[in-house]
Write an enzyme that holds these catalytic residues in place. Sequence first.
Site: not given
Ligand code: SAH
Length: 215
Positions: A66
């Site tokens: 993000s």
């Molecule tokens: N907090 C992260 C942002 C990652 S982007 C950071 O700081 O880098 C969002 C993430 O959510 C992705 O890795 C994706 O695989 C995950 N995601 C999507 N749907 C999900 C679900 N149902 N349960 C858990 N994780 C999920």
Amino acid sequence: MKVKDTPKHLGLRHQLAFLLEEKGIKDEAVLQAIRSVPRHLFLDSSFEAHAYQDKAFPIAASQTISQPYTVAFQSSLLQAKPGQKILEIGTGSGYQAAVLCAMQMKVYSIERQSELFKKTKVLLQKLGYKPKFLTFGDGYKGLPDYAPFDGIIVTAAAPTIPKALMAQLKVGGRMVIPVGADTQDMYVIYRKSATDFEKKTYGKFRFVPMLENKN
Ligand code: SAH
């Protein structure tokens, strides 16, 4: 994996924190975490030059780390205090989790991509962050065994507010969650009592989708 942080990186982080402050982030604990967490180590080393710009960036498995502003904004909206229990949905690169660890939160985080889950678990350990619990699973279900949580932070775009997550929020706690399809409204859901939830929105954002479980 090389773990390298330098005074140059620290200087860039101070500049980034200053920029976020200019953009309206006031929470000093959040700004301090931004100054301390080496974001460049959460990106592939060839993309290091991008680490301290205020933008999202691709990571493994078609996911993104993000934007720093978004991480700082969501972390501020939680209004959590050191020692509180926070559930994160979407561990991804681990950067948001590291920021919450740097703020002395007890961090629980769920990731649904096994590749990312494994990589990030190793990275956080290597960098000395100690989340309470990282797991590979479906964020829609939350972690009922560890509930209730003082705060819940969802870092993927949810089509609706998952009921299971609302149920796992402590009375007095907040859930910060982007809701919507192409663009999302940032919701804060404040649990006033066992049955009473107050909802407010805080502007438009863009996240990768929160996906249903593969199984
Ligand atoms: N907090 C992260 C942002 C990652 S982007 C950071 O700081 O880098 C969002 C993430 O959510 C992705 O890795 C994706 O695989 C995950 N995601 C999507 N749907 C999900 C679900 N149902 N349960 C858990 N994780 C999920």
